[in-house]
Write a protein that holds these residues in place. Structure first.
Motif, PDB file in Angstrom:
ATOM      1  N   PRO A   1       0.804  -1.221   0.000  1.00 51.96           N
ATOM      2  CA  PRO A   1       0.000   0.000   0.000  1.00 51.96           C
ATOM      3  C   PRO A   1       0.839   1.274   0.000  1.00 51.96           C
ATOM      4  O   PRO A   1       0.457   2.271  -0.622  1.00 51.96           O
ATOM      5  CB  PRO A   1      -0.841  -0.118   1.273  1.00 51.96           C
ATOM      6  N   GLU A   2       1.986   1.268   0.699  1.00 50.24           N
ATOM      7  CA  GLU A   2       2.844   2.455   0.726  1.00 50.24           C
ATOM      8  C   GLU A   2       3.361   2.793  -0.667  1.00 50.24           C
ATOM      9  O   GLU A   2       3.509   3.967  -1.021  1.00 50.24           O
ATOM     10  CB  GLU A   2       4.032   2.237   1.670  1.00 50.24           C
ATOM     11  N   ASN A   3       3.640   1.762  -1.467  1.00 47.71           N
ATOM     12  CA  ASN A   3       4.079   1.996  -2.843  1.00 47.71           C
ATOM     13  C   ASN A   3       2.983   2.655  -3.661  1.00 47.71           C
ATOM     14  O   ASN A   3       3.227   3.611  -4.402  1.00 47.71           O
ATOM     15  CB  ASN A   3       4.476   0.676  -3.519  1.00 47.71           C
ATOM     16  N   ILE A   4       1.777   2.124  -3.536  1.00 44.08           N
ATOM     17  CA  ILE A   4       0.643   2.673  -4.289  1.00 44.08           C
ATOM     18  C   ILE A   4       0.423   4.131  -3.916  1.00 44.08           C
ATOM     19  O   ILE A   4       0.237   5.002  -4.785  1.00 44.08           O
ATOM     20  CB  ILE A   4      -0.632   1.856  -4.023  1.00 44.08           C
ATOM     21  N   ALA A   5       0.470   4.428  -2.612  1.00 46.23           N
ATOM     22  CA  ALA A   5       0.251   5.807  -2.157  1.00 46.23           C
ATOM     23  C   ALA A   5       1.336   6.742  -2.689  1.00 46.23           C
ATOM     24  O   ALA A   5       1.050   7.865  -3.125  1.00 46.23           O
ATOM     25  CB  ALA A   5       0.215   5.843  -0.633  1.00 46.23           C
ATOM     26  N   ALA A   6       2.586   6.282  -2.680  1.00 51.26           N
ATOM     27  CA  ALA A   6       3.691   7.127  -3.147  1.00 51.26           C
ATOM     28  C   ALA A   6       3.611   7.354  -4.649  1.00 51.26           C
ATOM     29  O   ALA A   6       3.859   8.471  -5.143  1.00 51.26           O
ATOM     30  CB  ALA A   6       5.021   6.486  -2.776  1.00 51.26           C
ATOM     31  N   LEU A   7       3.276   6.323  -5.398  1.00 53.64           N
ATOM     32  CA  LEU A   7       3.125   6.457  -6.847  1.00 53.64           C
ATOM     33  C   LEU A   7       1.983   7.400  -7.188  1.00 53.64           C
ATOM     34  O   LEU A   7       2.080   8.219  -8.104  1.00 53.64           O
ATOM     35  CB  LEU A   7       2.883   5.086  -7.470  1.00 53.64           C
ATOM     36  N   ASP A   8       0.909   7.278  -6.434  1.00 58.44           N
ATOM     37  CA  ASP A   8      -0.247   8.152  -6.636  1.00 58.44           C
ATOM     38  C   ASP A   8       0.120   9.607  -6.353  1.00 58.44           C
ATOM     39  O   ASP A   8      -0.194  10.508  -7.137  1.00 58.44           O
ATOM     40  CB  ASP A   8      -1.387   7.693  -5.732  1.00 58.44           C
ATOM     41  N   ALA A   9       0.825   9.839  -5.235  1.00 58.71           N
ATOM     42  CA  ALA A   9       1.218  11.200  -4.860  1.00 58.71           C
ATOM     43  C   ALA A   9       2.169  11.808  -5.889  1.00 58.71           C
ATOM     44  O   ALA A   9       2.151  13.028  -6.114  1.00 58.71           O
ATOM     45  CB  ALA A   9       1.878  11.185  -3.479  1.00 58.71           C
ATOM     46  N   ALA A  10       2.986  10.968  -6.514  1.00 61.15           N
ATOM     47  CA  ALA A  10       3.925  11.456  -7.524  1.00 61.15           C
ATOM     48  C   ALA A  10       3.284  11.616  -8.898  1.00 61.15           C
ATOM     49  O   ALA A  10       3.948  12.048  -9.842  1.00 61.15           O
ATOM     50  CB  ALA A  10       5.110  10.502  -7.623  1.00 61.15           C
ATOM     51  N   GLY A  11       2.019  11.270  -9.018  1.00 61.27           N
ATOM     52  CA  GLY A  11       1.328  11.395 -10.303  1.00 61.27           C
ATOM     53  C   GLY A  11       1.738  10.358 -11.319  1.00 61.27           C
ATOM     54  O   GLY A  11       1.521  10.540 -12.519  1.00 61.27           O
TER      55      GLY A  11
END
Length: 399
Positions: free
Chosen positions: A43-53
């Motif tokens: 989940p942390e990966n998904i959140a970081a990828l999402d935040a980075a666009g």
């Protein structure tokens, strides 16, 4: 061939997208074991990828996305692959699903992205389902395996055979369906790319309106229903673009292995019964050869991406020989990445296969990912050879 005006993907903001991906590599490395064990991207990966666009690379700029070129797509995939093959593969396939949605009519695109340009989708191209036309719309049923990214998606693009009311075959198509109308069966129990969660999607009589049906037959000919004919990204050649989305993460895996082996050698590790590994000519020669293979893979990957981008910008249909050359380039990426990793494993030795070694996970991921039919080197070689000889009968319609 001429090139068109510069696309939005080439401005300074979009040029930073691979840098954003590179900034996440250490996070992905830290979470790679958990992603593998949980069979799902952390989940942390998904959140970081999402935040980075980085889930909206291929979403139209007019809907809040980056509308990045294919070169940027493969560069981002390659950077992320350095940290985690499963995360890179999932991200790249979510983005290529976004590209597919950009081929649909504006009405469809707005349904998906009007509220959130970061909305994620997954796709399964093979026609494992059927779609029967009716007054209400197309009634879709089937089972679609290998749906990478489905655990993180709100929409799914599903390949199917379109039939008439009496069962006669009319077309091959992609149906865009909300995930809440589908069932996910937990079938992804594999040796490599475990974290992609490429499970099976099931539809039973889902009604899909006409504007969410895309003809694959027309797409293979370069004809897409989007009304925005001036957007070069959504003129890119269908199959080469789909195949390129798989190649970036594969290159990234080989790059990541090189970084890990070099870091290990820097500690002064020795070869059993011999001297320091870094001082051994065999080590030096194998590292040089592995680095050259990675360079070769990079050059072929970028050439194929640039070729797709340039033909799209020109407004002309990419010729068959160029499309098969792109597939050959992608097959070369797969072959060179595997050969480079094999040399790196030789250098690092049997300890590479310890359960706590990231190299054994990279090995499993690369061996699995490079067997995908779209990147298969043998198939690509035969296709390209036939095209060079002007033989019209090809081994696959997916060119």
């Amino acid at each position: 061939m001429t090139t068109g005006a510069a696309e939005p993907a080439h401005d300074s903001e979009q040029a930073t997208l691979p840098e954003r991906a590179a900034a996440l590599v250490e996070l992905l490395r830290r979470n790679a074991t958990r992603t593998d064990q949980d069979r799902c991207v952390a989940p942390e990966n998904i959140a970081a990828l999402d935040a980075a666009g980085l889930f909206s690379l291929t979403v139209p700029q007019r809907l809040g996305g980056h509308q990045a070129c294919i070169r940027t797509l493969v560069q981002v995939g390659s950077e992320l692959g350095r940290g985690c093959g499963s995360t890179a593969w999932t991200t790249s396939l979510i983005n290529i699903s976004g590209w597919l949605i950009g081929l649909y009519p504006q009405r469809t695109q707005r349904e998906v992205y009007a509220q959130d340009p970061g909305t994620r989708a997954c796709a399964v191209l093979p026609p494992h389902g059927t779609g029967r036309t009716s007054d209400a719309g197309t009634i879709v049923s089937g089972r679609w395996g290998f749906a990478s990214g489905c655990l993180h998606a709100r929409w799914a693009l599903l390949g199917m055979t379109l039939t008439g009311e009496h069962g006669e075959r009319r077309d091959q198509a992609l149906a865009l369906v909300p995930m809440h109308q589908l069932t996910i069966e937990d079938t992804w129990h594999v040796a490599g790319m475990r974290g992609t969660g490429s499970n099976t999607l099931v539809a039973d009589g889902v009604v899909v309106p006409a504007h969410r049906i895309l003809s694959v037959t027309h797409a293979l000919q370069g004809t897409y229903p989007t009304e925005f004919k001036d957007e070069a990204l959504y003129r890119a050649a269908f199959v080469p673009t789909l195949a390129l989305s798989l190649a970036g993460p594969l290159l990234g895996l080989a790059r990541g292995a090189m970084e890990l082996v070099l870091a290990s050698l820097a500690t002064g590790r020795g070869i059993s019964h011999t001297h320091l590994a870094r001082e051994a000519p065999s080590t030096q020669m194998q590292l040089a050869e592995a680095a050259s293979l990675i360079d070769t893979a990079t050059l072929h990957l970028l050439r194929a991406a640039d070729d797709v981008d340039n033909w799209a910008a020109s407004g002309q249909c990419m010729p068959l020989v160029n499309r098969t050359r792109a597939r050959m380039d992608i097959g070369t990426v797969a072959r060179c990445a595997r050969e480079a990793l094999d040399l790196l494993l030789n250098v690092h030795g049997a300890r590479s296969f310890a359960e706590d070694s990231p190299l054994q996970r990279i090995w499993r991921d690369l061996e699995t990912g490079t067997r995908h039919a779209m990147v298969n080197p043998a198939i690509a070689t035969e296709m390209y050879g036939r095209a060079l000889l002007g033989i019209e009968d090809q081994i696959t319609p997916l060119i």
